[in-house]
Design an enzyme around this catalytic site. Structure first.
Site, PDB file in Angstrom:
ATOM      1  N   ASP A  52       0.805  -1.217   0.000  1.00 40.21           N
ATOM      2  CA  ASP A  52       0.000   0.000   0.000  1.00 40.21           C
ATOM      3  C   ASP A  52       0.842   1.273   0.000  1.00 40.21           C
ATOM      4  O   ASP A  52       0.362   2.326   0.402  1.00 40.21           O
ATOM      5  CB  ASP A  52      -0.933  -0.003   1.217  1.00 40.21           C
ATOM      6  CG  ASP A  52      -2.222   0.773   0.956  1.00 40.21           C
ATOM      7  OD1 ASP A  52      -2.722   0.706  -0.190  1.00 40.21           O
ATOM      8  OD2 ASP A  52      -2.723   1.440   1.875  1.00 40.21           O
ATOM      9  N   MET A  53       2.076   1.185  -0.483  1.00 42.91           N
ATOM     10  CA  MET A  53       2.922   2.379  -0.520  1.00 42.91           C
ATOM     11  C   MET A  53       2.667   3.169  -1.809  1.00 42.91           C
ATOM     12  O   MET A  53       3.548   3.361  -2.643  1.00 42.91           O
ATOM     13  CB  MET A  53       4.390   1.992  -0.378  1.00 42.91           C
ATOM     14  CG  MET A  53       4.743   1.499   1.022  1.00 42.91           C
ATOM     15  SD  MET A  53       4.286   2.670   2.339  1.00 42.91           S
ATOM     16  CE  MET A  53       5.371   4.041   1.960  1.00 42.91           C
TER      17      MET A  53
END
Length: 420
Positions: A307-308
């Site tokens: 989820d970066m």
């Protein structure tokens, strides 16, 4: 009393521009002349900076949404739906949502209607009065999809959610029954990151009874069968000190990379990659920023954080004019919940954790005109440091066994973890 047609935009309580609501539900942002003419002006956003370093003043109106910089100040997903429903605002009408939430936006931006101005008579706000109640928790809009609230540290421990959410210097992230152990996961990943030498704000895990002032419509449940809707919570909460609200008061300005690249939140996984982020960091911060960026990339690959995306990388402006990489936030191992998860953005042509190796970093460095020698050194040092930290710290951290096992399996499969 006139109807609202514009919001005054402030940066560090200094007026910088006006956001105008035009006929046809269009909005347009314009800078004030005195801001443009001030050569020592604080930075609002790199998205308003052209290739020569001059402020971009020619802007176009946008339909229904706000311009990307302002749209990204608003919450997403569950948080947006929750706050919009409480305020009687349609979540897609971003101008009005900003009007409600504009006093406690991320960074040092505020949006305020002129004194005495009320909303248009036919707007979604014209009959809504909930935001005026003393027990409302509306004025907090930190972006993201998890239900989270602004809080203040109590002198005797624990946290208090202030009325209207104003002035909080901590963020409380409530547990989510859909994903077991998310608060413990984030606490553990942020703790590991700190041991890696990554800048991390102060963090805490709290039992829900240590948090005073939860909104009355958020129900604490004892087990999953007791959940009655999305506002039921169970377990511990994760708390993190806001790095844009320093001790002693005041605000520090920040912006995320979706804002920098002029992309709407729904495009946070698209239209850019880690090389693009690296190019901005190199230009605005220099090699110290690049080394920190590489270290964070390595860390998030090894923990399996898919989820970066662009909104989970930010710049901060401690002196109001010069950028630094903001402290780490939203570090969670996602692979225990999404078995086939991949890295959020492209890194050297790769996204699958099973495929990302040292070559992906060298490819990024080459295309971003960075030193491949430096990139190799920092990446390998970070891998070695992670393995040391993981071996020493993970048995003592409160992550669930499913998280521990998923990261261990990722370390066995990921080529980067074996690089030397």
């Amino acid at each position: 009393m006139s109807t609202i047609s514009h919001l005054d935009i402030y940066l560090h309580d200094r007026p910088v521009g006006v956001l105008v609501l035009l006929p046809g539900d269009r909005s347009l942002f314009t800078f004030l002349d005195e801001y443009i003419e001030d050569t020592a002006r604080p930075v609002l956003s790199l998205s308003f900076k052209d290739e020569f370093g001059e402020t971009i003043t020619a802007t176009r109106p946008v339909q229904t949404k706000l311009p990307p910089f302002f749209s990204n100040l608003l919450p997403e997903g569950i948080m947006r739906n929750y706050l919009a429903a409480r305020a009687g605002v349609k979540e897609s009408r971003e101008f009005f949502l900003l009007w409600v939430l504009g006093e406690d936006l991320p960074g040092a931006v505020t949006a305020r209607p002129a004194d005495g101005v009320k909303p248009p008579p036919h707007s979604a706000l014209s009959d809504a009065r909930q935001w005026e109640k003393e027990d409302d928790h509306l004025k907090f809009s930190l972006a993201g999809v998890q239900l989270k609230l602004s809080a203040l540290r109590r002198t005797h421990g624990g946290l208090t959610i202030p009325a209207r959410g104003l002035g909080g210097d901590w963020i409380v992230k409530l547990p989510d029954l859909r994903f077991a152990g998310i608060p413990e996961n984030e606490f553990s990943m942020m703790s590991l990151a700190r041991h890696m030498g990554i800048a991390v704000p102060e963090i805490a895990l709290l039992d829900l009874d240590e948090i005073d002032g939860l909104p009355r419509d958020i129900t604490v449940v004892k087990d999953q069968n007791g959940l009655k809707g999305q506002t039921g919570v169970q377990g511990q909460a994760f708390a993190v000190r806001r790095f844009d609200r320093p001790e002693g008061g005041g605000r520090v300005h920040t912006e995320d990379f979706a804002q920098i690249f002029r992309l709407y939140p729904e495009r946070k996984y698209e239209r850019a990659n880690y090389r693009n982020i690296a190019e901005v960091i190199a230009a605005e911060i220099g090699m110290d920023g690049i080394e920190d960026f590489i270290r964070r990339l390595v860390f998030n690959i090894l923990i399996g954080n898919g989820d970066m995306h662009l909104k989970n990388w930010s710049l901060i402006y401690p002196d109001r004019r010069h950028a630094a990489l903001a402290p780490a936030y939203d570090y969670v191992s996602t692979i225990p919940y999404i078995k086939s998860d991949t890295f959020a953005l492209n890194l050297g042509g790769q996204k699958r954790f099973d495929d990302i190796g040292l070559d992906a970093f060298l490819d990024m460095a080459d295309k971003a005109s960075l030193s491949t020698k430096m990139t190799r050194r920092i990446a390998l040092e970070s891998v070695t440091r992670f393995r040391e930290v993981w071996q020493k710290e993970h048995p003592h951290l409160p992550m669930h066994d499913s998280v521990r096992n998923a990261i261990a399996a990722n370390l066995n499969r990921c080529p980067l973890a074996k690089a030397q």
